[in-house]
Design an enzyme around this catalytic site. Structure first.
Site, PDB file in Angstrom:
ATOM      1  N   TYR A 197      -1.600  -0.479  10.200  1.00  0.00           N
ATOM      2  CA  TYR A 197      -1.738  -0.965   8.825  1.00  0.00           C
ATOM      3  C   TYR A 197      -0.408  -0.852   8.074  1.00  0.00           C
ATOM      4  O   TYR A 197       0.056  -1.794   7.424  1.00  0.00           O
ATOM      5  CB  TYR A 197      -2.821  -0.139   8.128  1.00  0.00           C
ATOM      6  CG  TYR A 197      -3.108  -0.547   6.701  1.00  0.00           C
ATOM      7  CD1 TYR A 197      -3.518  -1.843   6.400  1.00  0.00           C
ATOM      8  CD2 TYR A 197      -2.990   0.362   5.657  1.00  0.00           C
ATOM      9  CE1 TYR A 197      -3.795  -2.208   5.095  1.00  0.00           C
ATOM     10  CE2 TYR A 197      -3.271  -0.006   4.348  1.00  0.00           C
ATOM     11  CZ  TYR A 197      -3.672  -1.294   4.074  1.00  0.00           C
ATOM     12  OH  TYR A 197      -3.949  -1.657   2.786  1.00  0.00           O
ATOM     13  N   SER A 210       0.865  -1.175   0.000  1.00  0.00           N
ATOM     14  CA  SER A 210       0.000   0.000   0.000  1.00  0.00           C
ATOM     15  C   SER A 210       0.895   1.216   0.000  1.00  0.00           C
ATOM     16  O   SER A 210       2.091   1.131   0.272  1.00  0.00           O
ATOM     17  CB  SER A 210      -0.861  -0.051   1.261  1.00  0.00           C
ATOM     18  OG  SER A 210      -1.345   1.232   1.556  1.00  0.00           O
TER      19      SER A 210
END
Ligand SMILES: [Zn+2]
Length: 684
Positions: A582, A569
């Site tokens: 995350y 990501s």
């Protein structure tokens, strides 16, 4: 074999087609063609055809005597009237006066006499149907008939079994020459009810659809009864290892061995379809199985599916699996060497220019376990297995009443390399990922489903893994190309293993992993509880590792390289506030990708990552988009297109990046950014 004719069904079909303007003859032709086509012991994947002589009217109202004969590409089990194109009889009958007619000219003659020029090519056996005087003609490659004709002295056996009721036609390659000789055999004794074609199959005929069909079933039963009454004891069984390996233990090795090496780490891969039953195993456990396999195909058109015949390998010993890989490779090499010799020897006999097909087997017999059909697609692999089952039936019957002796390989060659078949193959271009299997985690989510769809459209079979099995199945259906859905919690290593086992069971292996599943947790890192961070690591790091480990295990067994693709990501490069739970495991996953690139590059396994940002998905829902855009005082559209290009980035854009990485053969340890441009997150 049961006679399935039913008066009520037949009349129902006649009445149904009458409403569509189809006459009685053609309607009944469709009816019995379907009855024959639905029985694999008679007709299998194109091996058979039917016809009827009737009348048809052309566009200017002229009525013609025509032969409605099965068109190529139609499956007899589900045939429709348009699958039996009408060819003008006059020209076909006139062809009998010729002394020679090339295959190309025969096709031209047939096509130029079609009532509807848009029709498929009439069968290669059209002239044989035309030269026989009967209104209805049926032709099959019945396994029971093959048991009688695949013998050294088949002519005498045909006489013994059928007496004078059936004519005997020696083997000739289908086409003009066979049609002429078959017609001569009929003319010599017009009282026969059909013809037995040596090493090939059976024709029956009659004045109506029922008579031709009844005769087909009758003579197949005569052959079946003869085999049942005269069966001699079977050959002894081979000794099997005390502990057999499982099909999944050998499937990736076998799949890798039959892949066609194109050099420089490139392969044309195959899909393997494993099939087994008591009848299959009982037969292939014979001590003579390698001998039978070497003798060839039971009827020549099977060569289009399984080349010169099956490959038999020894039974795999669970305690000696390490050595078995070399055994399989040795057998595949020997098969390919024989195939090359077969091609070179027979190709040298004339000046025709031919291209050798790949020399790999399409059917592998494994004593103790069953058989693997191989093909460039799952459909082709399953066809090879279907053909394998019928080959077994024919050989079992032939060995029961004598010695299985099919058509010689020299006679088989012109059929396998029939110019029209070669042209068909040449026009059948594979897609970039044909023959490959991609496993996608988080496969039912927006990015996973888009990726599955795109990979399937490029020829891959997708294994869509998702927590929700129903959604996985739905995504597989949407992706198409015989893809499958598997439910699994990928934070559980046993379930990850099971998902990969399923891929091996259905397709024989895995070539590409798209490790995509993820979820986000928020919180300032200094105050984050350990449990949340560990939970995120389980999904956003360890699940990637577990999937990659399984993929690499299978890829190493295959020995044909592979690709690992990770969805990291923007967070892995450029942390966002309160997004540490995350971003930190995603950063670890980015390095995981590089570690795999480093450790497995020498095995042809590539590893790449995509870092995408702000994609409408389960991680960024419509509700989240609404609340975040409101909080920032911008419209939803402005929020979603807040990048250098000023355009929203979609799941399809991410799928394109994965496809690019899968196809870029010399790209590994790469990170591809898909975020519309974010200079703070740009890689340096
Ligand atoms: Zn045939």
């Amino acid at each position: 074999m049961k006679n399935l004719w039913n008066d009520a069904d037949a009349e129902k079909m006649v009445a149904g087609y009458a409403k569509k303007g189809v006459g009685r003859d053609l309607a009944l032709r469709v009816y019995t063609t379907r009855l024959l086509g639905g029985e694999p012991r008679l007709v299998l994947h194109g091996g058979g055809n039917t016809s009827c002589k009737t009348k048809a009217t052309d566009l200017v109202g002229d009525e013609w005597d025509v032969l409605c004969v099965k068109g190529s590409g139609w499956d007899m089990a589900v045939i429709e009237p348009q699958g039996l194109p009408a060819v003008k009889m006059g020209a076909l009958l006139k062809a009998r006066t010729l002394t020679t007619l090339s295959d190309e000219d025969m096709v031209a003659l047939q096509r130029s006499n079609l009532i509807d020029p848009a029709s498929p090519n009439p069968s290669v056996e059209t002239l044989l149907h035309a030269f026989l005087p009967h209104k209805f003609v049926d032709h099959t490659h019945s396994t029971a008939i093959l048991a009688i004709v695949d013998q050294e002295d088949s002519k005498a056996l045909v006489k013994t079994v059928f007496g004078s009721k059936m004519g005997y036609v020696p083997y000739i390659k289908p086409g003009f020459d066979l049609a002429k000789v078959a017609a001569e055999v009929f003319d010599a004794d017009p009282s026969v009810e059909g013809l037995i074609l040596d090493k090939h199959g059976i024709f029956t005929f009659g004045d109506d659809a029922k008579q031709a069909y009844d005769r087909m079933i009758h003579y197949v039963n005569v052959a079946e009864d003869y085999v049942a009454r005269n069966g001699k004891p079977r050959a002894a069984k081979a000794a099997l290892p005390a502990k057999l390996a499982r099909p999944a233990d050998i499937a990736p090795t076998l799949r890798g061995a039959v892949a066609v090496a194109r050099g420089e780490g490139r392969f044309d891969r195959m899909i393997s379809d494993f099939r087994t039953s008591d009848a299959i195993v009982d037969f292939i456990n014979s001590a003579k199985i390698a001998d039978y396999a070497g003798r060839g195909v039971s009827t020549p058109d099977l060569s289009i599916r399984i080349k010169t015949g099956p490959m038999a390998v020894p039974a795999p010993d669970a305690d000696k699996l390490g050595d078995y890989k070399a055994v399989i490779r040795g057998h595949v090499e020997a098969f390919a060497k024989d195939y090359r010799a077969y091609f070179e020897t027979n190709d040298a006999l004339d000046d025709v220019k031919r291209t050798m097909l790949d020399p790999m087997p399409r059917l592998t017999l494994v004593p103790g376990l069953g058989m693997f059909g191989h093909g460039r697609t799952l459909k082709d692999a399953k066809i090879a297995s279907d053909v394998g089952e019928m080959w077994i039936e024919a050989v079992r019957g032939a060995e029961a009443v004598g010695n299985f002796q099919p058509l010689s390989k020299a006679d088989l060659f012109p059929l396998e390399y029939w110019s029209l078949e070669q042209a068909k193959l040449a026009s059948n271009k594979p897609k970039p990922l044909t023959g490959q299997v991609v496993l996608i985690t988080g496969g039912a989510g927006a990015i996973g489903a888009a990726t599955a769809k795109l990979f399937a459209a490029n020829g891959a079979h997708a294994v869509i893994v998702d927590l929700d099995p129903a959604k996985a199945a739905e995504a597989a259906k949407a992706a198409g190309n015989n893809s499958i859905g598997v439910g699994a919690d990928i934070t559980n290593p046993a379930e990850v293993r099971a998902a990969f086992d399923k891929a091996v069971a259905v397709y024989g292996g895995v070539d590409i992993l798209v490790s995509n599943a993820g979820a986000a947790w928020e919180g300032r890192i200094g105050e984050l509880d350990d449990a949340t961070l560990r939970k995120s690591f389980e999904l956003n790091f360890f699940a990637h590792q577990s999937a990659a480990q399984n993929a690499v295990r299978i890829m190493l067994e295959q020995g044909t390289g592979g690709v690992l693709l990770f969805n990291t990501s923007k967070q892995a490069i450029n942390p966002g506030p309160k997004f540490g739970a995350y971003g930190i495991p995603k950063a670890a996953t980015l390095f995981l990708s590089r570690q795999y690139a480093l450790d497995y590059g020498a095995y042809g396994i590539r590893s790449n990552a995509v870092n995408a940002d702000r994609i409408r998905s389960g991680l960024l829902t419509d509700a989240m988009i609404a609340s975040r855009s409101t909080a920032r005082g911008v419209s939803e559209k402005e929020y979603m297109s807040g990048n250098l290009l000023g355009q929203e980035v979609t799941a399809d854009d991410v799928a394109q990046a994965f496809l690019h990485q899968a196809l870029a053969e010399r790209t590994t340890a790469d990170v591809t950014t898909v975020d519309g441009g974010n200079i703070a997150a740009a890689l340096r």
